[in-house]
Design an enzyme around this catalytic site. Sequence first.
Site, PDB file in Angstrom:
ATOM      1  NE  ARG A  50      38.961 101.217 -48.106  1.00 52.89           N
ATOM      2  CZ  ARG A  50      39.359 100.536 -47.024  1.00 52.89           C
ATOM      3  NH1 ARG A  50      40.422  99.792 -47.105  1.00 52.89           N
ATOM      4  NH2 ARG A  50      38.697 100.586 -45.887  1.00 52.89           N
ATOM      5  CB  THR A  51      36.947 107.880 -49.599  1.00 54.58           C
ATOM      6  OG1 THR A  51      36.287 106.653 -49.875  1.00 54.58           O
ATOM      7  CG2 THR A  51      36.378 108.965 -50.491  1.00 54.58           C
ATOM      8  CE  LYS A  78      36.609 126.999 -30.839  1.00 54.61           C
ATOM      9  NZ  LYS A  78      37.343 128.114 -31.481  1.00 54.61           N
ATOM     10  NE  ARG A  99      32.961 108.548 -46.618  1.00 56.63           N
ATOM     11  CZ  ARG A  99      33.677 107.437 -46.770  1.00 56.63           C
ATOM     12  NH1 ARG A  99      34.194 106.842 -45.716  1.00 56.63           N
ATOM     13  NH2 ARG A  99      33.880 106.924 -47.969  1.00 56.63           N
ATOM     14  CG  HIS A 127      31.164 106.214 -52.003  1.00 53.26           C
ATOM     15  ND1 HIS A 127      32.084 107.136 -52.483  1.00 53.26           N
ATOM     16  CD2 HIS A 127      31.818 105.480 -51.067  1.00 53.26           C
ATOM     17  CE1 HIS A 127      33.236 106.946 -51.849  1.00 53.26           C
ATOM     18  NE2 HIS A 127      33.107 105.959 -50.992  1.00 53.26           N
TER      19      HIS A 127
HETATM   20  C1  NCD Z   1      32.658 102.431 -48.428  1.00 54.66           C
HETATM   21  C2  NCD Z   1      31.838 103.579 -47.867  1.00 54.66           C
HETATM   22  O1  NCD Z   1      32.321 104.372 -47.074  1.00 54.66           O
HETATM   23  O2  NCD Z   1      30.693 103.663 -48.295  1.00 54.66           O
HETATM   24  N1  NCD Z   1      34.019 102.569 -48.188  1.00 54.66           N
HETATM   25  C3  NCD Z   1      34.800 103.170 -49.137  1.00 54.66           C
HETATM   26  O3  NCD Z   1      34.678 104.337 -49.395  1.00 54.66           O
HETATM   27  N2  NCD Z   1      35.656 102.399 -49.815  1.00 54.66           N
HETATM   28  C4  NCD Z   1      32.152 101.091 -48.106  1.00 54.66           C
HETATM   29  C5  NCD Z   1      31.827 100.732 -46.691  1.00 54.66           C
HETATM   30  O4  NCD Z   1      32.018 101.498 -45.759  1.00 54.66           O
HETATM   31  O5  NCD Z   1      31.360  99.595 -46.526  1.00 54.66           O
END
Ligand code: NCD
Length: 301
Positions: A50-51, A78, A99, A127
């Site tokens: 999703r993100t 590398k 991320r 997040h």
């Molecule tokens: C979440 C995350 O990555 O923290 N996912 C997201 O971005 N919707 C939640 C999760 O992984 O449980």
Amino acid sequence: MDIISVRDINKKTLNEIFELANEMEKQLNNRKVEKLDGVVATLFFEPSTRTKLSFQSATVRLGLRYIDFISELSSVKKGESFADTVRMIDGYCDIIVMRHKYEGAARYAAEIAEASIINGGDGGNQHPTQTMLDLYTILKEMGGIKGLNVRMIGDLKHARTMHSLIYALAMFGANISITAPHGLEMSDEEIEEIEKKFNTKISIENEPDFSNDDVLYVTRIQQERFADPLEAKRVMEKFRITKEALKDAKKDMIILHPLPRVKEIDTEIDKTRHAKYFEQARNGIPVRMGLIKYLLEGEHA
Ligand code: NCD
């Protein structure tokens, strides 16, 4: 401006982003989106559906371009360092959405890069853009946040979504209850800090009674952050949301979940009026469009 933690963002800024998201939603519905110019890089060292995709979709819908970094196919393989990787990508774009499994990675990147850094999750820490779309969904569905009874249930120790959300909910004046399996509680320091800062009381409930909840926010057990996978399995089924568990819930209570769902919400709930998690995920598009516009054109740009 960087978006690293909800702790750096005030209510005024969040409301401005929600207003922009609302405007974006209107533009999307009218199929007439005002175009912007720029490049967004997505730099994900941890899995994402999703993100990453909603940021890419938001970027494209705004008429911007995105470039995607795939760690397995990059020079990281590398031996290139994280710092050098960020330094390079910084020269190719205006915004980096990233991320990483290490807490503090996004803040470190923000020290190196001139581009705006958006933290799409740093380990079990923060997040912030998930929280933006969570609050936007609550505002849309319930008309406000202040005074709502919001229960947060699940892995409150490792889930970064929860650490961001609880802070923002307290900032907006929600009545918060938290429920976690034994061993996955939020730390007393974090709870006390939030209670003190926003002059509120967070209610800790080990045996949840859903009958007073307006919003039930569920998260997955974050098994990838457990030292012992068997321990994760043990707590997985503890607070499973089923129709039976919700028999006394308010009719208009909504259930949210950042997704992915594993087993914590029974799929039979999906068809009920309570289930709003797929709409919530869809709200990621206007919210992230609004945020990108804010970063590129707002007074902080
Ligand atoms: C979440 C995350 O990555 O923290 N996912 C997201 O971005 N919707 C939640 C999760 O992984 O449980």
